[in-house]
Design a protein around this motif. Sequence first.
Motif, PDB file in Angstrom:
ATOM      1  N   GLU A 210       1.454  -1.194  -0.365  1.00 53.67           N
ATOM      2  CA  GLU A 210       0.218   0.091   0.325  1.00 53.67           C
ATOM      3  C   GLU A 210       0.835   0.844   0.187  1.00 53.67           C
ATOM      4  OE1 GLU A 210      -3.339   1.902   2.856  1.00 53.67           O
ATOM      5  OE2 GLU A 210      -3.203   0.029   3.020  1.00 53.67           O
ATOM      6  N   HIS A 211       2.287   0.875   1.007  1.00 58.45           N
ATOM      7  CA  HIS A 211       2.792   2.190   0.813  1.00 58.45           C
ATOM      8  C   HIS A 211       3.473   2.455  -0.076  1.00 58.45           C
ATOM      9  CE1 HIS A 211       6.125   4.895   2.412  1.00 58.45           C
ATOM     10  NE2 HIS A 211       6.687   4.553   1.626  1.00 58.45           N
ATOM     11  N   LYS A 212       4.052   1.810  -0.749  1.00 57.21           N
ATOM     12  CA  LYS A 212       4.497   1.037  -2.396  1.00 57.21           C
ATOM     13  C   LYS A 212       4.320   2.181  -3.727  1.00 57.21           C
ATOM     14  CE  LYS A 212       8.641   0.599  -4.572  1.00 57.21           C
ATOM     15  NZ  LYS A 212       9.327   1.726  -4.617  1.00 57.21           N
ATOM     16  N   PHE A 213       3.235   1.960  -3.485  1.00 55.06           N
ATOM     17  CA  PHE A 213       2.292   1.664  -4.523  1.00 55.06           C
ATOM     18  C   PHE A 213       0.682   2.735  -4.283  1.00 55.06           C
ATOM     19  CE2 PHE A 213       3.751  -2.156  -5.287  1.00 55.06           C
ATOM     20  CZ  PHE A 213       4.869  -2.203  -6.563  1.00 55.06           C
ATOM     21  N   SER A 214       0.999   3.842  -4.114  1.00 51.92           N
ATOM     22  CA  SER A 214       1.052   5.434  -3.731  1.00 51.92           C
ATOM     23  C   SER A 214      -1.002   4.709  -3.701  1.00 51.92           C
ATOM     24  CB  SER A 214       0.207   6.386  -4.948  1.00 51.92           C
ATOM     25  OG  SER A 214       1.435   6.261  -5.338  1.00 51.92           O
ATOM     26  N   GLY A 215      -1.373   3.706  -2.345  1.00 49.10           N
ATOM     27  CA  GLY A 215      -2.236   3.470  -1.727  1.00 49.10           C
ATOM     28  C   GLY A 215      -3.314   2.356  -1.889  1.00 49.10           C
ATOM     29  N   LYS A 216      -2.319   1.474  -3.514  1.00 50.80           N
ATOM     30  CA  LYS A 216      -3.063   0.645  -3.939  1.00 50.80           C
ATOM     31  C   LYS A 216      -3.353  -0.355  -2.414  1.00 50.80           C
ATOM     32  CE  LYS A 216      -2.443   1.102  -8.061  1.00 50.80           C
ATOM     33  NZ  LYS A 216      -1.205   0.155  -9.417  1.00 50.80           N
ATOM     34  N   LYS A 217      -4.372  -1.258  -2.225  1.00 48.94           N
ATOM     35  CA  LYS A 217      -4.811  -2.281  -1.555  1.00 48.94           C
ATOM     36  C   LYS A 217      -4.641  -3.699  -2.159  1.00 48.94           C
ATOM     37  CE  LYS A 217      -6.386   1.232   1.912  1.00 48.94           C
ATOM     38  NZ  LYS A 217      -7.391   1.327   2.853  1.00 48.94           N
ATOM     39  N   ILE A 218      -4.627  -4.936  -1.539  1.00 49.26           N
ATOM     40  CA  ILE A 218      -4.620  -6.433  -1.556  1.00 49.26           C
ATOM     41  C   ILE A 218      -6.169  -6.350  -1.086  1.00 49.26           C
ATOM     42  CG2 ILE A 218      -3.513  -8.461  -1.286  1.00 49.26           C
ATOM     43  CD1 ILE A 218      -0.563  -6.869  -1.260  1.00 49.26           C
ATOM     44  N   PHE A 219      -6.303  -7.602  -2.193  1.00 45.32           N
ATOM     45  CA  PHE A 219      -8.168  -8.262  -1.301  1.00 45.32           C
ATOM     46  C   PHE A 219      -8.007  -8.393  -0.070  1.00 45.32           C
ATOM     47  CE2 PHE A 219      -8.752  -7.967  -5.576  1.00 45.32           C
ATOM     48  CZ  PHE A 219     -10.172  -7.505  -5.839  1.00 45.32           C
ATOM     49  N   ILE A 220      -8.612  -8.453   0.692  1.00 46.92           N
ATOM     50  CA  ILE A 220      -8.633  -8.423   2.350  1.00 46.92           C
ATOM     51  C   ILE A 220      -9.172  -9.803   2.494  1.00 46.92           C
ATOM     52  CG2 ILE A 220      -9.570  -8.794   4.148  1.00 46.92           C
ATOM     53  CD1 ILE A 220     -10.659  -6.001   4.291  1.00 46.92           C
ATOM     54  N   LEU A 221      -9.698 -10.441   1.888  1.00 46.88           N
ATOM     55  CA  LEU A 221      -9.387 -11.790   1.435  1.00 46.88           C
ATOM     56  C   LEU A 221      -8.679 -12.892   1.830  1.00 46.88           C
ATOM     57  CD1 LEU A 221     -11.682 -15.122   1.712  1.00 46.88           C
ATOM     58  CD2 LEU A 221     -12.247 -13.919  -0.629  1.00 46.88           C
ATOM     59  N   ALA A 222      -7.586 -12.619   0.479  1.00 44.18           N
ATOM     60  CA  ALA A 222      -6.622 -12.945   0.001  1.00 44.18           C
ATOM     61  C   ALA A 222      -5.251 -12.803   1.417  1.00 44.18           C
ATOM     62  CB  ALA A 222      -5.625 -11.964  -0.968  1.00 44.18           C
ATOM     63  N   ILE A 223      -5.976 -11.699   1.625  1.00 46.51           N
ATOM     64  CA  ILE A 223      -4.581 -11.592   3.083  1.00 46.51           C
ATOM     65  C   ILE A 223      -5.038 -12.314   3.810  1.00 46.51           C
ATOM     66  CG2 ILE A 223      -4.161  -9.895   4.730  1.00 46.51           C
ATOM     67  CD1 ILE A 223      -5.146  -8.180   3.214  1.00 46.51           C
ATOM     68  N   ALA A 224      -6.210 -12.434   4.703  1.00 46.88           N
ATOM     69  CA  ALA A 224      -6.803 -13.497   5.888  1.00 46.88           C
ATOM     70  C   ALA A 224      -6.183 -15.010   4.976  1.00 46.88           C
ATOM     71  CB  ALA A 224      -8.320 -13.703   5.648  1.00 46.88           C
ATOM     72  N   LEU A 225      -6.173 -15.335   4.169  1.00 50.88           N
ATOM     73  CA  LEU A 225      -6.542 -16.743   2.972  1.00 50.88           C
ATOM     74  C   LEU A 225      -5.017 -16.980   3.057  1.00 50.88           C
ATOM     75  CD1 LEU A 225      -8.509 -17.305  -0.087  1.00 50.88           C
ATOM     76  CD2 LEU A 225      -7.908 -18.418   2.251  1.00 50.88           C
ATOM     77  N   ALA A 226      -4.302 -15.914   3.325  1.00 52.71           N
ATOM     78  CA  ALA A 226      -2.193 -15.985   3.306  1.00 52.71           C
ATOM     79  C   ALA A 226      -2.163 -15.827   5.303  1.00 52.71           C
ATOM     80  CB  ALA A 226      -1.750 -15.093   2.690  1.00 52.71           C
ATOM     81  N   ILE A 227      -2.448 -15.409   6.130  1.00 61.08           N
ATOM     82  CA  ILE A 227      -2.602 -15.389   6.966  1.00 61.08           C
ATOM     83  C   ILE A 227      -2.659 -17.024   8.154  1.00 61.08           C
ATOM     84  CG2 ILE A 227      -2.494 -14.787   9.453  1.00 61.08           C
ATOM     85  CD1 ILE A 227      -3.168 -11.984   8.348  1.00 61.08           C
ATOM     86  N   THR A 228      -3.804 -17.248   7.173  1.00 61.88           N
ATOM     87  CA  THR A 228      -4.393 -19.189   7.381  1.00 61.88           C
ATOM     88  C   THR A 228      -3.651 -19.363   7.304  1.00 61.88           C
ATOM     89  OG1 THR A 228      -6.283 -18.098   6.974  1.00 61.88           O
ATOM     90  CG2 THR A 228      -6.103 -20.578   7.602  1.00 61.88           C
ATOM     91  N   PHE A 229      -2.674 -20.263   6.071  1.00 64.74           N
ATOM     92  CA  PHE A 229      -1.655 -19.880   5.247  1.00 64.74           C
ATOM     93  C   PHE A 229      -0.330 -20.493   6.922  1.00 64.74           C
ATOM     94  CE2 PHE A 229       1.530 -21.175   2.683  1.00 64.74           C
ATOM     95  CZ  PHE A 229       2.349 -22.314   1.753  1.00 64.74           C
ATOM     96  N   MET A 230      -0.123 -19.738   6.794  1.00 60.55           N
ATOM     97  CA  MET A 230       1.326 -19.468   7.534  1.00 60.55           C
ATOM     98  C   MET A 230       0.514 -20.066   9.157  1.00 60.55           C
ATOM     99  SD  MET A 230       3.416 -17.501   5.878  1.00 60.55           S
ATOM    100  CE  MET A 230       4.038 -17.619   7.226  1.00 60.55           C
ATOM    101  N   GLU A 231      -0.547 -20.141   9.406  1.00 59.39           N
ATOM    102  CA  GLU A 231      -0.880 -20.468  10.845  1.00 59.39           C
ATOM    103  C   GLU A 231      -1.300 -21.738  10.782  1.00 59.39           C
ATOM    104  OE1 GLU A 231      -4.379 -19.581  14.121  1.00 59.39           O
ATOM    105  OE2 GLU A 231      -4.794 -20.808  12.207  1.00 59.39           O
ATOM    106  N   ILE A 232      -1.178 -22.833   9.333  1.00 63.40           N
ATOM    107  CA  ILE A 232      -1.211 -24.095   8.883  1.00 63.40           C
ATOM    108  C   ILE A 232       0.021 -24.243   9.204  1.00 63.40           C
ATOM    109  CG2 ILE A 232      -1.956 -25.875   7.707  1.00 63.40           C
ATOM    110  CD1 ILE A 232      -4.070 -23.831   6.855  1.00 63.40           C
TER     111      ILE A 232
END
Length: 555
Positions: free
Chosen positions: A131-153
């Motif tokens: 978000e900081h690097k590309f002037s406020g562009k944001k990643i889909f929340i579901l993608a972030i949540a799925l990636a965190i869940t994968f890390m937890e696994i």
Amino acid sequence: MSLKTNRLSIFLILFSALMVSSAFFTLSYPKISFGIMMPFSLVPLFIGVRKIALQNCTQSIFSICKKSILLFWFFGIVLQLISFFWITKPIIYFGAVPTPLAYILFVFISILSAFFFPLLFSPFIFSLCYEHKFSGKKIFILAIALAITFMEIILPRFFDWSFGGLLSSSVVFSQLESLFGFNTGSLFIFVTSLTLASLSRNNIRPLLTCSAVFLLVISFGAWRVSTLNKIFASGPKFRVAFVQPNFTFNSLANLPLPSVNSQRQSFSRMLEMSKNTIQKAAAFDGKKPDLLVWPESTAPDFFLSTPWQINAVTKFSQQTGVPFLIQATEIKPDDLKKIRFENIPIWSSSVIVNSSGLVPQFFQKWIPMPFGEEFPLENKLPILGTWYRAFFKNASKMERGSSYNSLPIQKNKVFVTPLICFDSIDQELSYLSAKKGQASFFVNQANFVWMVDSNAGLELSLLDQMRAIENGKSVVVASNTGPSLAFDPLGQLIFPPTTLLTQEFNFVDIPLYTGKTLFQTVYKWPLVILGILSICYFIYITRKSYIYEKQLNTK
């Protein structure tokens, strides 16, 4: 950003750690439903980290990463210090170290283990940098949540807890675990918290999204609870009795244990308490137990190598008509001939003894207790275990079992899988046992004396609750010193925890549910696959954004 704002953000992170910590005490205080708070527990954390990490629009990506890592580490330290304070108990009572040193060791352990949390939330840190690097562009929340869940696994933990498992006090929310395992509840928490953390005055869409998600989760949970409770009411019941003898093994402890009516390990006392348990069940409604459980470490260590003790239990089973589930130390007959006893491989094994004698099938413990029965990583580096046992004289070495087959009861119509103490941590063991090993229900045979009077046994029983919901199987926890308790296939508490470090003998009628959960079909693979795809998505959009930015700069 002002100092006042930074203080507020730190308070939010601290408050989030306290909210998560409170959920660990669900079974300690069953009248308080902490699980209701869990879907919102990480909202303050994400808001606080975001505000501090992105407070300066001219800072570098490295600065954002450094701040985020330190803040998540701080969150983890607070969570570890509160939720796992019980670790000091075994160190003080069984570690042969002075009490002040035990607290220092615990703080050191908490500081090190808290690095788990920056790793866990690394997808969120990546999203802040993007978000900081590309002037406020944001990643889909579901993608972030799925990636965190994968890390937890994929990330290892001291025992396999998850954020989703802390939904346990809410029977409706916790039914998510029947889909893809206990990490499904984590995904729900991450999606909810990330979405609400993005809520602003000009954008109420996150609130609408969360409302829709909550409606789906509650509808599914309520439907499953209502449907299965009707099945349980008219379905078969199996009576499991247990004895909690409170053998405290004070000779192994460095300090006297705070126990009530503690006893020395006694074979005759186990038979006496077993007789009392059967009589209690029969006096209740005329029905004897279908199975009587002896917890871990309550039979003599060499029970399986002592014919007269096996014969005594066999005779007792003939007289009462009740089979026994017993845990004891197993040594191969050929190994008994070895001169150096300390080199003999030993297993922690569970067996059924009925009116015909010892049933041939044995179940060997999968997960030795860390530090008590095996030093972590010593299978790869044996010298670690040798050094550790030379320093801590009470530590032992236990071999690992590999079979997931259940033990037969009642002419092969009902099967039990013993989850010996730490075995309830292993999600794969219960999954394989229920799907391929014919398990009708699980029994966690535990000792828990090393936890002394802490609530560690209650925290670990959350794992038994997860195993019940995931596999749709009842779980009975039978502990030497308490707590002993039971869950039905919905994870509902059907026998409340017994008092710690006391004697107890009782019974519980558990439902035998033969239906399958979705987890039994697909395991946790959907979450793993979606998590990997989310990380690939991160790589793709980053590359795409870099190319687009380079084209703009060229023009």
